[in-house]
Design a protein around this motif. Sequence first.
Motif, PDB file in Angstrom:
ATOM      1  N   LYS A   1       2.672   6.514  -5.171  1.00 33.55           N
ATOM      2  CA  LYS A   1       2.641   6.706  -6.632  1.00 33.55           C
ATOM      3  C   LYS A   1       1.335   7.390  -7.059  1.00 33.55           C
ATOM      4  O   LYS A   1       1.327   8.305  -7.879  1.00 33.55           O
ATOM      5  CB  LYS A   1       2.773   5.340  -7.311  1.00 33.55           C
ATOM      6  N   LYS A   2       0.237   6.948  -6.476  1.00 30.53           N
ATOM      7  CA  LYS A   2      -1.064   7.551  -6.812  1.00 30.53           C
ATOM      8  C   LYS A   2      -1.106   9.014  -6.355  1.00 30.53           C
ATOM      9  O   LYS A   2      -1.668   9.868  -7.032  1.00 30.53           O
ATOM     10  CB  LYS A   2      -2.203   6.780  -6.143  1.00 30.53           C
TER      11      LYS A   2
ATOM     12  N   LYS B   1       0.813  -1.226   0.000  1.00 30.73           N
ATOM     13  CA  LYS B   1       0.000   0.000   0.000  1.00 30.73           C
ATOM     14  C   LYS B   1       0.839   1.264   0.000  1.00 30.73           C
ATOM     15  O   LYS B   1       0.468   2.255  -0.611  1.00 30.73           O
ATOM     16  CB  LYS B   1      -0.927  -0.012   1.214  1.00 30.73           C
TER      17      LYS B   1
ATOM     18  N   LEU C   1      -1.086   7.217   4.694  1.00 35.97           N
ATOM     19  CA  LEU C   1      -2.128   6.250   4.341  1.00 35.97           C
ATOM     20  C   LEU C   1      -3.315   6.454   5.259  1.00 35.97           C
ATOM     21  O   LEU C   1      -3.141   6.805   6.429  1.00 35.97           O
ATOM     22  CB  LEU C   1      -1.600   4.824   4.505  1.00 35.97           C
ATOM     23  N   ASP C   2      -4.515   6.245   4.728  1.00 41.83           N
ATOM     24  CA  ASP C   2      -5.711   6.377   5.563  1.00 41.83           C
ATOM     25  C   ASP C   2      -5.696   5.335   6.660  1.00 41.83           C
ATOM     26  O   ASP C   2      -5.288   4.211   6.455  1.00 41.83           O
ATOM     27  CB  ASP C   2      -6.966   6.155   4.709  1.00 41.83           C
TER      28      ASP C   2
ATOM     29  N   LYS D   1       2.251   1.936  -3.554  1.00 40.15           N
ATOM     30  CA  LYS D   1       1.155   2.185  -4.497  1.00 40.15           C
ATOM     31  C   LYS D   1       0.472   3.526  -4.181  1.00 40.15           C
ATOM     32  O   LYS D   1       0.137   4.293  -5.082  1.00 40.15           O
ATOM     33  CB  LYS D   1       0.143   1.036  -4.433  1.00 40.15           C
ATOM     34  N   GLY D   2       0.297   3.767  -2.887  1.00 37.83           N
ATOM     35  CA  GLY D   2      -0.363   5.006  -2.476  1.00 37.83           C
ATOM     36  C   GLY D   2       0.474   6.236  -2.809  1.00 37.83           C
ATOM     37  O   GLY D   2      -0.040   7.265  -3.255  1.00 37.83           O
TER      38      GLY D   2
END
Lengths: 212, 190
Positions: A168-169, A162, A211-212, A165-166
């Motif tokens: 990068k997003k 995560k 991250l959330d 990926k997070g």
Amino acid sequence: MKCDNKNVPSYLHWNNRIVFHTDAFLNYHKLYRLKAQNNPIEIPEQWANAVSCRWSKIIKKKHITIEPPKAHYNDYDYVFLQEIINYKKTGILENQQHQYAGKHVLTCVMHHDPLDCDFSHCEILIRHQIFKGDMEKAVFDQVYTHEQWQEKTALLNKEGGKFFKGLKKAFRLDMIKLISRPSAANTFWEDLRAYCKQLKPNTEINSLFKLD
Amino acid sequence: MYEVGEYLERKSLADYIQNVVKLEAVADDTWKTTDGITISALSNYITASLNINQKAMVPFEMNPFDNSPFLSKIVKEENIELPQTIKSQVNQISNHLKIGDEVQKDIEKLLQKLYISNAEREINISMSADRELLIYLSVNDTYKNILVSEDGDIELLIIPSNKSKSYNKTFYKEDGLNLSKVVSTFNEMR
């Protein structure tokens, strides 16, 4: 190499001129991002890269949307180079077991990358640094190239989980937000106004990634 | 206890419900009738959950509170067919991106729910530069995007005409996906 695209003004052809070094990118320059599709996220895979732009140092305003030999464009958004240079995203990977635990910092690096019919073409590349603890020297420091990004060999692109990926997003979203000055605002008065405001980005981008 | 016309802010929904039925709110978008039927309101459809195992969709045009016709007019969610064009576009892109079977099933379910709740809108299928399946709606100069990665993660990305106001929300496959929640979140994003 000689280009024969007659739609393109002669000064835009590369003709094997010397490529500019990163130092040639100055704060007051602008980067123009052509709108290939109306939906900014709908980009053909073969164009996947760091963010492609046209550079105001080379291209004249009246030629920004002139058709390069690959697609048809009607409009563009732009960003002041200073906004890109000042961009910074920081995230902490807290899992100490992870090889790349620590503080991750994403910044942008400009790369002049002329095309045969577009000497103004440049790319906003991602610089990814990782710092451990209080160390000032990065334990990982890489500027991802177009090829690394496409082949998924760049750490940010290949690593699962995560956090990566997070991050990068988050970077992708920030670029959409950052390169958002509409072409209609590309005037002397808007430039003056932007400078009077000390060129704050067109948007509030949170420099921290969590991250959330 | 509320009367439908008083409680619902969704005027279009209230317009279609002619009978005054006593409802008890159990969540933001969910109500329970006095005879135990749970109703939840999506943008175009009313979902009626008759009991724990039997979920059913009632299109707007019906009055779900008619007595006998109600049950006979129920259309089950899984029976709603996606248009062939959407199906073939999804298959084509999924194969190109090498999206696995499990993620493909998620995409089909997600599209079904999206199609039900956005029946009047055109659903576009494409792909992003980062090898994600892209499902998007264009609503009032805003692009509402759903990006499904090869890993099955789902990012909801809203890009308004003023792109500086763009925002996103990500649902990770590894956390377990609740596709109803994904679609309802997407529908609420403006």
